[in-house]
Scaffold this motif. Structure first.
Motif, PDB file in Angstrom:
ATOM      1  N   TYR A1153       0.860  -1.186   0.000  1.00 30.72           N
ATOM      2  CA  TYR A1153       0.000   0.000   0.000  1.00 30.72           C
ATOM      3  C   TYR A1153       0.895   1.235   0.000  1.00 30.72           C
ATOM      4  CZ  TYR A1153       1.035  -0.324   5.006  1.00 30.72           C
ATOM      5  OH  TYR A1153       1.674  -0.414   6.212  1.00 30.72           O
ATOM      6  N   TYR A1154       0.332   2.328  -0.514  1.00 28.91           N
ATOM      7  CA  TYR A1154       1.109   3.542  -0.708  1.00 28.91           C
ATOM      8  C   TYR A1154       1.129   4.381   0.558  1.00 28.91           C
ATOM      9  CZ  TYR A1154       0.801   2.258  -5.612  1.00 28.91           C
ATOM     10  OH  TYR A1154       0.879   1.584  -6.803  1.00 28.91           O
ATOM     11  N   VAL A1155       2.136   5.228   0.643  1.00 31.68           N
ATOM     12  CA  VAL A1155       2.229   6.133   1.776  1.00 31.68           C
ATOM     13  C   VAL A1155       1.025   7.069   1.763  1.00 31.68           C
ATOM     14  CG1 VAL A1155       3.620   7.842   0.527  1.00 31.68           C
ATOM     15  CG2 VAL A1155       3.770   7.719   3.008  1.00 31.68           C
ATOM     16  N   ASN A1156       0.460   7.287   2.946  1.00 30.12           N
ATOM     17  CA  ASN A1156      -0.699   8.159   3.147  1.00 30.12           C
ATOM     18  C   ASN A1156      -1.981   7.621   2.501  1.00 30.12           C
ATOM     19  OD1 ASN A1156       0.603  10.207   4.692  1.00 30.12           O
ATOM     20  ND2 ASN A1156       1.513  11.011   2.816  1.00 30.12           N
ATOM     21  N   SER A1157      -1.971   6.354   2.101  1.00 29.28           N
ATOM     22  CA  SER A1157      -3.217   5.747   1.626  1.00 29.28           C
ATOM     23  C   SER A1157      -4.117   5.466   2.822  1.00 29.28           C
ATOM     24  CB  SER A1157      -2.919   4.445   0.877  1.00 29.28           C
ATOM     25  OG  SER A1157      -2.333   3.509   1.775  1.00 29.28           O
ATOM     26  N   GLN A1158      -5.352   5.062   2.545  1.00 28.82           N
ATOM     27  CA  GLN A1158      -6.279   4.781   3.642  1.00 28.82           C
ATOM     28  C   GLN A1158      -5.762   3.635   4.515  1.00 28.82           C
ATOM     29  OE1 GLN A1158      -8.709   6.574   4.479  1.00 28.82           O
ATOM     30  NE2 GLN A1158      -9.900   5.366   5.905  1.00 28.82           N
ATOM     31  N   GLN A1159      -5.173   2.598   3.887  1.00 33.19           N
ATOM     32  CA  GLN A1159      -4.623   1.486   4.669  1.00 33.19           C
ATOM     33  C   GLN A1159      -3.505   1.971   5.593  1.00 33.19           C
ATOM     34  OE1 GLN A1159      -5.152   1.419   1.437  1.00 33.19           O
ATOM     35  NE2 GLN A1159      -6.429  -0.349   0.966  1.00 33.19           N
ATOM     36  N   HIS A1160      -2.646   2.816   5.051  1.00 35.11           N
ATOM     37  CA  HIS A1160      -1.545   3.341   5.864  1.00 35.11           C
ATOM     38  C   HIS A1160      -2.078   4.118   7.063  1.00 35.11           C
ATOM     39  CE1 HIS A1160       2.203   6.180   6.049  1.00 35.11           C
ATOM     40  NE2 HIS A1160       2.132   5.398   7.082  1.00 35.11           N
ATOM     41  N   ARG A1161      -3.055   4.933   6.832  1.00 39.37           N
ATOM     42  CA  ARG A1161      -3.585   5.776   7.916  1.00 39.37           C
ATOM     43  C   ARG A1161      -4.253   4.916   8.996  1.00 39.37           C
ATOM     44  NH1 ARG A1161      -5.683  11.373   5.238  1.00 39.37           N
ATOM     45  NH2 ARG A1161      -4.312  11.429   3.451  1.00 39.37           N
ATOM     46  N   VAL A1162      -5.040   3.919   8.559  1.00 40.84           N
ATOM     47  CA  VAL A1162      -5.731   3.079   9.537  1.00 40.84           C
ATOM     48  C   VAL A1162      -4.721   2.329  10.396  1.00 40.84           C
ATOM     49  CG1 VAL A1162      -7.211   1.054   9.779  1.00 40.84           C
ATOM     50  CG2 VAL A1162      -7.860   2.873   8.199  1.00 40.84           C
ATOM     51  N   LYS A1163      -3.718   1.728   9.781  1.00 42.26           N
ATOM     52  CA  LYS A1163      -2.708   0.988  10.551  1.00 42.26           C
ATOM     53  C   LYS A1163      -1.968   1.939  11.492  1.00 42.26           C
ATOM     54  CE  LYS A1163      -0.147  -2.138   8.474  1.00 42.26           C
ATOM     55  NZ  LYS A1163      -0.466  -3.402   9.130  1.00 42.26           N
ATOM     56  N   ASN A1164      -1.699   3.133  11.010  1.00 38.35           N
ATOM     57  CA  ASN A1164      -1.013   4.113  11.857  1.00 38.35           C
ATOM     58  C   ASN A1164      -1.844   4.422  13.108  1.00 38.35           C
ATOM     59  OD1 ASN A1164       1.476   5.942  11.542  1.00 38.35           O
ATOM     60  ND2 ASN A1164      -0.094   7.363  12.239  1.00 38.35           N
ATOM     61  N   ARG A1165      -3.142   4.609  12.929  1.00 36.07           N
ATOM     62  CA  ARG A1165      -4.025   4.930  14.062  1.00 36.07           C
ATOM     63  C   ARG A1165      -4.141   3.747  15.027  1.00 36.07           C
ATOM     64  NH1 ARG A1165      -8.250   7.021   9.578  1.00 36.07           N
ATOM     65  NH2 ARG A1165      -7.165   8.933   8.989  1.00 36.07           N
ATOM     66  N   ILE A1166      -4.128   2.538  14.476  1.00 31.35           N
ATOM     67  CA  ILE A1166      -4.203   1.350  15.336  1.00 31.35           C
ATOM     68  C   ILE A1166      -3.021   1.323  16.303  1.00 31.35           C
ATOM     69  CG2 ILE A1166      -3.944  -1.165  15.322  1.00 31.35           C
ATOM     70  CD1 ILE A1166      -5.620  -1.160  12.710  1.00 31.35           C
ATOM     71  N   TRP A1167      -1.825   1.507  15.793  1.00 27.69           N
ATOM     72  CA  TRP A1167      -0.634   1.412  16.646  1.00 27.69           C
ATOM     73  C   TRP A1167      -0.492   2.621  17.553  1.00 27.69           C
ATOM     74  CZ3 TRP A1167       1.591  -2.998  17.549  1.00 27.69           C
ATOM     75  CH2 TRP A1167       1.399  -4.040  16.635  1.00 27.69           C
ATOM     76  N   GLN A1168      -1.003   3.759  17.136  1.00 26.37           N
ATOM     77  CA  GLN A1168      -1.038   4.909  18.054  1.00 26.37           C
ATOM     78  C   GLN A1168      -1.896   4.583  19.268  1.00 26.37           C
ATOM     79  OE1 GLN A1168      -2.396   7.836  15.168  1.00 26.37           O
ATOM     80  NE2 GLN A1168      -0.506   9.013  15.399  1.00 26.37           N
ATOM     81  N   THR A1169      -3.059   3.981  19.028  1.00 29.87           N
ATOM     82  CA  THR A1169      -3.965   3.641  20.135  1.00 29.87           C
ATOM     83  C   THR A1169      -3.344   2.579  21.039  1.00 29.87           C
ATOM     84  OG1 THR A1169      -5.799   4.068  18.603  1.00 29.87           O
ATOM     85  CG2 THR A1169      -6.331   2.999  20.683  1.00 29.87           C
ATOM     86  N   LEU A1170      -2.686   1.590  20.449  1.00 33.20           N
ATOM     87  CA  LEU A1170      -2.032   0.555  21.262  1.00 33.20           C
ATOM     88  C   LEU A1170      -0.940   1.155  22.142  1.00 33.20           C
ATOM     89  CD1 LEU A1170      -1.829  -2.321  18.624  1.00 33.20           C
ATOM     90  CD2 LEU A1170      -3.124  -2.356  20.770  1.00 33.20           C
ATOM     91  N   LEU A1171      -0.232   2.161  21.613  1.00 34.42           N
ATOM     92  CA  LEU A1171       0.786   2.834  22.437  1.00 34.42           C
ATOM     93  C   LEU A1171       0.150   3.554  23.611  1.00 34.42           C
ATOM     94  CD1 LEU A1171       3.343   4.234  19.846  1.00 34.42           C
ATOM     95  CD2 LEU A1171       3.912   2.965  21.911  1.00 34.42           C
ATOM     96  N   VAL A1172      -1.023   4.152  23.387  1.00 31.66           N
ATOM     97  CA  VAL A1172      -1.732   4.842  24.478  1.00 31.66           C
ATOM     98  C   VAL A1172      -2.157   3.826  25.545  1.00 31.66           C
ATOM     99  CG1 VAL A1172      -3.809   6.142  25.062  1.00 31.66           C
ATOM    100  CG2 VAL A1172      -2.506   6.744  23.025  1.00 31.66           C
ATOM    101  N   LEU A1173      -2.601   2.664  25.102  1.00 32.85           N
ATOM    102  CA  LEU A1173      -3.102   1.640  26.032  1.00 32.85           C
ATOM    103  C   LEU A1173      -1.979   0.898  26.759  1.00 32.85           C
ATOM    104  CD1 LEU A1173      -5.948   0.056  23.861  1.00 32.85           C
ATOM    105  CD2 LEU A1173      -6.247   1.505  25.867  1.00 32.85           C
ATOM    106  N   PHE A1174      -0.755   0.908  26.197  1.00 32.52           N
ATOM    107  CA  PHE A1174       0.314   0.050  26.705  1.00 32.52           C
ATOM    108  C   PHE A1174       0.531   0.114  28.221  1.00 32.52           C
ATOM    109  CE2 PHE A1174       4.778   0.027  28.037  1.00 32.52           C
ATOM    110  CZ  PHE A1174       5.038  -1.332  27.943  1.00 32.52           C
ATOM    111  N   PRO A1175       0.560   1.297  28.877  1.00 30.66           N
ATOM    112  CA  PRO A1175       0.849   1.320  30.314  1.00 30.66           C
ATOM    113  C   PRO A1175      -0.155   0.500  31.141  1.00 30.66           C
ATOM    114  CG  PRO A1175       1.036   3.514  29.386  1.00 30.66           C
ATOM    115  CD  PRO A1175       0.430   2.655  28.334  1.00 30.66           C
ATOM    116  N   ARG A1176      -1.361   0.228  30.617  1.00 33.12           N
ATOM    117  CA  ARG A1176      -2.366  -0.521  31.379  1.00 33.12           C
ATOM    118  C   ARG A1176      -2.251  -2.036  31.173  1.00 33.12           C
ATOM    119  NH1 ARG A1176      -3.371   4.944  29.916  1.00 33.12           N
ATOM    120  NH2 ARG A1176      -5.042   5.815  31.189  1.00 33.12           N
TER     121      ARG A1176
END
Length: 1586
Positions: A1153-1176
């Protein structure tokens, strides 16, 4: 060959009549007619040499009259140049051309001018008879043939008539209607064939054509430019002086000199700048080029005569032999720019633009600062750029023009002003021009908007004072001439507001600004609309000459502004307006109707406002009785605003301590109003319209005085006004009570009054509650009687009386009053009149039959126009309002007694409150109400459903599901631009996603649970089209799951776990916007960043509807969860698993998938959220998901996602080192450092350069650790590793390798980023996305987290912000191109030494007219040199090679290209390489088996057969001298030239090689030999000429 053929025929028979007669018999084929032409031309030559004519004249006349003229007439059946395809059409055109040429010879052989004149007369009649229909080719050929045979003097009138007819046909080529196509073809035919022939006649014909072209009455619209240029280019050689014509005996008669005619140059300029088709622009450039060439060759001075209206400026065209070099350079650069613009390629055009700057420098005299060249020439260049289909080129042109005044000062010219108001503003209307430049941050503003602002300020400051007013007025009027989009009108208004103060606009300018304000109201972007209004008001304050406008004009203008969008009291704009009024108070123009009372203050603002209020409160003269319509609100708004402006202006004049002065001024203004209000309760005969106007003014004063953006408690004016109003409460409330309860409202028009009275009553209640509610106050004394009287009226109406209009209106009034009382009590509990026990009011409300409609009344007075509306469509609205008010009362009742609602109806046998205690019946009525009520009246129904559904969801699930469906149907049918959409959506979400509903539905897991999930996904889907919809849902749900800032309800969160998909979708939500949507968001962010400086930001509430706020809401909610709370912990773990599953699904959906495509953005948001959740996360949970996280690290991902995955892996391994073995298991090795070293060493040899670089960085870090820890096991590798690293460190410049090695070590992820210290929300959501190359849409600034107050901050707010230097870094990646290259170099060059310039043949005037000619004829008309070279490519198979060869042969002027099959020209690969060369080069088909015969035939014609092949006897190309008649035979791509064909060759030529590979591509080989042949022929011709 033609000559030989004619000699052969004549040798057979010396009697030409026999030969001519034989040729005139039989079918009129092209070959026969061409043979007849050859013979007649041969006879004509013989007669010219003095041969015996004999019977030849008579024979010529017979051939002309008996054969050629009928033949030409018979061929006119089809349209000129029609769509007849293929060879038949071409053959027909050959016959026409040959017959015309033969007819000319007949006219000359006839022995006198009579035949030519007769033929011309007859052909002219034919031409006029068929025009404007199709089929005039024959007549045109006859006239073109015999025209040169006519005598200029004797046949002058005939020539003039022919010329006039030809001009009419040529200029009519761009008409409208169905015949436009044939008409254009006819125009091209006449211009290409007839007009050049008439031009040779000179005299009357040329004068007639020229006179018609420049006649003052000639139409000059855009559609006429093309035909005019067609004619002018056809006659260019005759309309321009002939160089070297000295007027001797042989010189032609001096014709018109087009260079001296202004109309000629205006036509040329129109073609250069405004013509839509490239051909017309090409003709215009040709005419300009020829005029310059002729002027240079003549060497004489000349100037175009200026029209009287053009003033004393320079001529449109002039020439001076003394300045020949400067003029030639100017026009050479000018034509180069115009030619380059035809390419539409910005990378080619940009280097040429500096030459445009030099044109301006040449065009202005250094001595006196005047124009040397007419500025309209420069404007043509910009017009051409503005009209380009390439929007990038348009933007470049606009920016270049706006930058003109940054470096130079140009003299004033009317042409410049006209250009700005015309083409420039037309170009500025394109929204896409205002986009950000690459690298600019969101909200930083439009570069073009800033340049426009600077340009307008500079240009207007340089305008002469006498011009400034008219220019500004026309500029503003141009803004009203079209429906502008929000973005252009905003930046134009901002630019106008920046113009320094000057007295430029009068009343006409103020009216124009008002019209612009009305144009801004069309757009749906409220913030941009409000900002534009602010700037337009500032423009008025800066540019209006107050001596030319009155205060009345100003107040009317101010009413065009929307106070709820721009001019709110308390904003900086309001203060600025007050200050402007204060400064100019005594300067406004006095109205002739106003009389002064003696003091200078009488003309002041105070006097105007005092008079305004007095006139307003007076009884209107037009009142016609009690049954009259309520007055419009416009005047009340105007008076209220002017009163408050005057009071605030007065406040600026006095000291803060003088509060009494403000009180006195306000009292003086409002005395007439307060006096009238005080009499409301006692004067029963006060005119109705007067009471209406007073109450309207009262409401508008209360609404307008509220300060925007700050508390009203400290506002003295607001407090005083409220005190004044409260003093009149008793009188007003008694008046309203009487009007509402005493049957005084009896007509349809009175319903508007009822609404007014209830609004006033609501405001009075709010005022009294605000200052402190006391029993016994006037409002208290009104509410109870109003409620009781309304109930009494409604009960009386149910007694079955005849429904007259008066009774029905009173019924509507009573229900509206009752609804108002219920709403007031519901919102303000202190107004509660009764105890919680059900009293008469509650019992009455509960007994109401919901959805009871009003029967249409019987009209007692049909003639009364007031009653007509009762039978019109408007009655439906009245009934809808009546039902709406019923549901308002029911909503109040259900809220008050919600605890009495049973879960099913069977539990209450004798209900006291039926509507409450019979909930199923009430919910069914609500469903019925949704089917009959318009969408703007359903809010109270939704509120009732919110109370009923939780009670009935268990027992009556199907009914509740029906409620969900019906409500969703209403929401989905609305547009998000409608004002009611958002309030309805909010009520719908509160009803369907109520915590109780969600909990019960999840508990029973029935159909309702799945219906709610279905609606949830539909809302998310709707958000892609209607931005902000998902925001409403997620914000409400998250708030309902939170009890207090650090306390999330365990019960509510347990139900939330069943809807974790909602939070999941919120965490990954975000649509990819179209370019236009992104531009609007950018500009809105720019306006928001202006802060309080732009009043629209203060007045308009920020609705937080951006997509970012969905994720912000979800993330802030997750931050509030407590990992030690089991309910919270389970919720977060469930969400994390769903996120990892989602990542796996997205990864499988598309492997790349290409940079800044919808797939890229969704995966990026997934791992951002997991980083937020990590301390718990605890170790047990990580044990379940660690394999998925490691596995994700091995999937092909974009850089930003790799950073996030690696970051979370580092955090896990740091917090839980026990996972290290599992991590190394991923690589199938055991010992940690050894594993790392072996793996990295393998990667150092990867074929991918990027992997090698990453591996080398890792190797360097690991090796440093090995040396620090003194690991002896690796001693054997020491020399290899260290020498490799030293070699990398010390590598010398080999491309960009060393730079990339240094750059990767400096990359933020390796050099600056710290996984522990940088762990914060700002890094996760803003810094890392910014540094890793994600598009700006994915950057969420930390300020948005803090400004989103729907979800409170968690206790650890400090972890939101980054405290390291990472936030100071600029984006950059080692994989970028070498930074030494500056993409903006073209901008920095003052003028490039050389630029791209395509060769354009100029020799001929109309290269496009005769496409049906043979290739050689067309090439000759283009001024193209044709060689005697034949290229034979019959052995070549590949279309790409053939296409390239075709292009090469055409470029170098080969005679013909021989191919194996003509079908190859239809191949797309061929066409892609040939770029239409096949249209200009003869192609001959010779199949490979026929090659031997073809080569032998060419040998017989004198051609040398040259093979391009390596043989034992081949000659070196550098040593071979090509004969003029050469034939090149090219071999097959794989096998070369076959042995049997090598035997047919005269010579073999080979290309000398220096490399190892033994052969070149066949196209390249052919191109080299074709060029060598061409080079040698050019040298030969050069030597011959010298």
């Amino acid at each position: 060959m033609e000559w030989v053929l004619a000699e052969a025929l004549l040798s057979q028979s010396r009697d030409p009549r026999v030969l001519l007669g034989a040729l005139c018999r039989g079918e009129a084929s092209a070959e026969r007619v061409e043979t007849l032409r050859f013979l007649l031309q041969r006879l004509e030559d013989e007669a010219a040499r003095g041969g015996d004519a004999g019977a030849l004249p008579e024979a010529a006349r017979e051939v002309a009259a008996g054969y050629l003229v009928p033949l030409l007439r018979g061929l006119r059946g089809r349209p000129a140049g029609g769509s007849e395809p293929g060879p038949p059409g071409r053959q027909r055109r050959r016959v026409l051309r040959a017959a015309g040429a033969a007819l000319r010879s007949c006219a000359r052989l006839a022995g006198g001018p009579q035949l030519a004149a007769a033929l011309a007369e007859e052909a002219l009649r034919d031409l006029l008879a068929v025009w404007p229909a199709s089929g005039l080719e024959g007549a045109v050929e006859v006239l073109a043939a015999v025209g040169p045979c006519l005598r200029p003097c004797e046949d002058g009138p005939l020539l003039q008539r022919v010329a006039e007819a030809a001009l009419a046909v040529a200029l009519g080529g761009h008409g409208d209607g169905d015949e436009a196509g044939p008409a254009e073809d006819a125009a091209a035919l006449v211009a290409g064939r007839l007009l050049p022939a008439l031009g040779q006649c000179g005299g009357a014909a040329l004068r007639a054509v020229w006179g018609g072209l420049v006649a003052p009455g000639m139409p000059s619209g855009p559609g006429r430019v093309g035909p005019k240029l067609l004619v002018l280019s056809a006659l260019a050689e005759k309309l321009l002086p002939e160089p070297g014509a000295d007027g001797g005996p042989g010189a032609r008669e001096a014709g018109p000199d087009a260079r001296r005619c202004g109309r000629f140059w205006r036509t040329v300029q129109a073609g250069l700048g405004r013509a839509e088709d490239a051909l017309t622009r090409k003709r215009a450039r040709y005419l300009l080029q020829r005029a310059v060439e002729v002027s240079a060759e003549l060497g004489a001075d000349c100037a175009c005569a200026c029209a009287p209206q053009e003033g004393n400026g320079p001529s449109l065209f002039w020439w001076s032999d003394k300045k020949k070099d400067e003029l030639l350079k100017f026009w050479e650069n000018y034509i180069l720019i115009m030619e380059t613009l035809e390419g539409n390629q910005i990378h080619v055009i940009k280097p040429v633009l500096p030459k445009l700057n030099s044109l301006f420098e040449c065009a202005v005299s250094e001595g006196n600062g005047c124009w040397l060249f007419h500025p309209s020439w420069h404007m043509c260049i910009y017009k051409r750029m503005f009209e380009s289909e390439n929007k990038i080129l348009t933007k470049e042109g606009v920016i270049h023009f706006l930058e003109l005044y940054e470096t130079k000062v140009l003299p004033f010219s009317p042409e410049l002003s006209e250009f700005i108001i015309g083409p420039l503003m037309d170009a500025l209307s394109e929204s896409s021009l205002y986009s950000r430049s690459p690298g600019q941050l969101i909200g930083s503003g439009s570069p073009l908007g800033l340049k426009l602002q600077k340009f307008l300020v500079t240009f207007i400051s340089l305008l002469p004072e006498e011009i400034k007013s008219s220019f500004l007025l026309r500029f503003i009027q141009k803004m009203t001439s079209r429906h502008w989009c929000a973005i252009p009108i905003l930046f134009l208004s901002k630019a106008l507001a920046s113009v320094p103060r000057c007295k430029a606009l009068g009343i006409e300018g103020l009216l124009a600004l008002r019209d612009v304000l009305q144009c801004t109201m069309i757009t749906h972007q409220i913030l941009l609309r409000g900002a534009a209004q602010c700037y337009l008001l500032q423009t008025a304050m800066n540019l209006v000459d107050v001596e030319k406008v009155s205060l009345s004009d100003i107040s009317t203008f101010l009413m065009s502004l929307r106070q709820e969008e721009s001019l709110g009291r308390g904003t900086s704009l309001w203060t600025e307006l007050c200050d402007w009024l204060r400064v100019n108070e005594g300067c406004f123009r006095r109205l002739s109707t106003c009389s002064s009372t003696g003091l200078s203050e009488t003309a002041s603002l105070n006097a105007y406002v005092r008079n305004l209020v007095q006139e307003y409160v007076k009884s209107p003269a037009w009142e016609t009785g009690e049954n009259c319509f309520m007055p419009d609100w416009f005047e009340a708004r105007l008076v209220a605003m002017m009163v408050l402006l005057a009071v605030d202006v007065e406040g600026m004049k006095i000291q803060y301590s003088e509060k009494r002065r403000t009180q006195n001024v306000l009292r003086i203004f409002l005395d007439p109003l307060l006096d009238a209000l005080m009499k409301f309760g006692t004067n029963a005969y006060m005119p109705l319209l007067k009471t209406d106007r007073c109450l309207q003014l009262l409401l508008k004063l209360l609404h307008t005085c509220l300060l925007k953006g700050s508390s009203t408690q400290d506002d003295e004016v607001c407090t005083l006004l409220q005190n004044f109003v409260m003093s009149t409460t008793e009188s007003i409330s008694e008046f309203i009570l009487r009007r509402l309860t005493m049957n005084e409202l009896s007509s349809v028009s009175d319903l508007d009054r009822c609404h007014l009275y209830l609004m006033v009553l609501t405001e009075l209640i709010n005022l009294h509650v605000k200052v402190g509610w006391k029993r016994g106050n006037p409002i208290w004394r009104v509410i109870s009687p109003l409620k009781n009287a309304s109930i009494r009226h409604l009960q009386e109406m149910d007694s079955g009386q005849e429904p007259t209009l008066g009774r029905q209106v009173q019924r509507v009034v009573s229900m509206a009053a009752l609804a108002m009382v219920c709403e007031a009590i519901d919102q303000k509990p202190e107004l509660q009149l009764d105890s919680l026990d059900a009293g008469p009011t509650e019992r009455f409300l509960s007994s109401l039959q919901p959805n009871q409609t009003l029967q249409k009344p019987h009209t007692e007075e049909p003639s009364s126009f007031f009653e007509e509306s009762s039978s019109s469509q408007g009655w439906g609205k009245i009934v809808a309002q009546y039902i709406h008010d019923q549901w308002v009362c029911l909503s109040f009742l259900l809220k008050k007694y919600h605890s009495l609602i049973p879960p099913s109806e069977g539990e209450v046998l004798e209900p006291v409150l039926p509507a409450v205690q019979m909930p199923i019946r009430t919910l069914q009525s609500a469903l019925e109400a949704l089917t009959v009520l318009p969408s703007d009246q359903v809010l109270p129904v939704f509120q009732c459903m919110k109370i009923l559904v939780p009670k009935l969801l268990t027992s009556s699930e199907s009914l509740c599901i029906e409620s969900f469906d019906m409500a969703w149907k209403i929401i989905s049918s609305l547009s998000n631009t409608q004002l009611i959409f958002w309030s309805n959506l909010k009520a719908f979400v509160q009803f369907v996603f109520d915590t109780k509903v969600l909990t019960i539905a999840a508990k029973i897991k029935g159909q309702a649970y799945f219906k709610i999930k279905e609606i949830m996904y539909k809302i998310i889907e709707m958000s892609a089209l209607k931005t902000g919809v998902f925001n409403t849902l997620i914000s409400y749900c998250c708030q309902s799951w939170i009890v207090s800032p650090s306390n999330v309800s365990q019960e509510s969160l347990s139900s939330a776990k069943n809807y974790s998909e909602l939070v999941l979708e919120a965490c990954i939500f975000g649509t990819v916007f179209r370019r236009d949507q992104r531009l609007i968001q950018d500009v809105q962010t720019f306006v928001e960043n202006l802060g309080r400086d732009c009043a629209a930001n203060v007045v308009i509430e920020n609705t937080k509807r951006e997509d970012h706020y969905v994720r912000i809401c979800a993330v802030k909610f997750l931050c509030l969860l407590d990992g030690s709370n089991m309910s919270h912990k389970l919720f977060m773990e469930d969400l994390a698993i769903k996120l990892l599953d989602k990542d796996e699904v997205v990864s499988k959906s598309r492997t790349r998938y290409y940079v800044n495509s919808q797939q890229h953005r969704v995966k990026n948001r997934i791992w951002q959220t997991l980083l937020v959740l990590f301390p718990r996360f605890d170790q047990n949970f990580l044990n379940r998901i660690i394999d998925k996280i490691f596995q994700a690290g091995f999937i092909n991902n974009q850089a930003s996602i790799k950073y996030f995955i690696e970051w979370i892996i580092i955090l896990i391994l740091h917090k839980f080192p026990q996972f290290l073995p599992k991590f190394w298991d991923c690589f199938s090795y055991k010992l940690i450092l050894k594993q790392a070293l072996i793996i990295v060493l393998q990667w150092c040899f990867n074929h991918n350069f990027s992997i090698r670089l990453y591996a080398l960085v890792a190797l360097k870090k690991i090796w440093n650790m090995c040396k620090t820890m003194h690991v002896e096991e690796f001693d054997a590798l020491t020399s290899v590793i260290e020498s490799s690293l030293n070699q990398v460190e010390n590598m010398h410049g080999a491309g960009n390798a060393k730079k990339n090695w240094q750059r990767i070590q400096e990359h933020f992820f390796f050099a600056t980023f710290h996984p522990l210290k940088d762990y914060c929300l700002e890094t996760i959501f803003y810094i890392l996305p910014r540094l890793s190359g994600l598009v700006e849409d994915e950057w969420i600034a930390i300020g948005k987290f803090t400004s989103f107050t729907d979800i409170p901050l968690d206790a650890g707010f400090q972890w939101y912000l980054s405290s390291t230097q990472l936030c100071d870094l600029e984006p950059g990646d080692w994989a970028q191109q070498d930074r030494g290259f500056n993409s903006g170099e073209a901008d920095d060059q003052s003028e490039w030494t050389d630029v791209q310039k395509k060769i354009i043949p100029w020799k001929n005037n109309v290269p496009d007219l005769d496409l049906e000619l043979a290739f050689q004829d067309r090439a000759a008309k283009l001024g193209k040199s044709i060689s005697r070279l034949i290229v034979v490519a019959s052995l070549i198979d590949k279309p790409t090679n053939l296409g390239g060869l075709c292009r090469t042969c055409e470029v170098f002027g080969a005679l013909v290209l021989v191919v194996g099959s003509l079908h190859c020209v239809k191949d797309k690969q061929f066409q892609h390489l040939s770029v239409s060369a096949e249209q200009w080069l003869p192609l001959v088909e010779v199949k490979p088996p026929q090659l031997i015969d073809y080569l032998q035939q060419k040998k017989a014609e004198g051609y040398t057969i040259i093979g391009v092949e390596q043989t034992a006897k081949s000659l070196d190309l550098t040593q071979y001298c090509f004969p003029e008649k050469s034939l090149l035979l090219l071999g097959n791509e794989r096998e070369g030239i076959p042995a049997n064909l090598i035997q047919q060759l005269d010579v073999c030529v080979e290309i000398p090689q220096q490399g190892i590979i033994r052969s070149l591509n066949v196209h390249v080989s052919g191109a080299l030999l074709i060029w060598e042949y061409t080079r040698q022929q050019l040298l030969k011709h050069g030597d011959t000429e010298s």
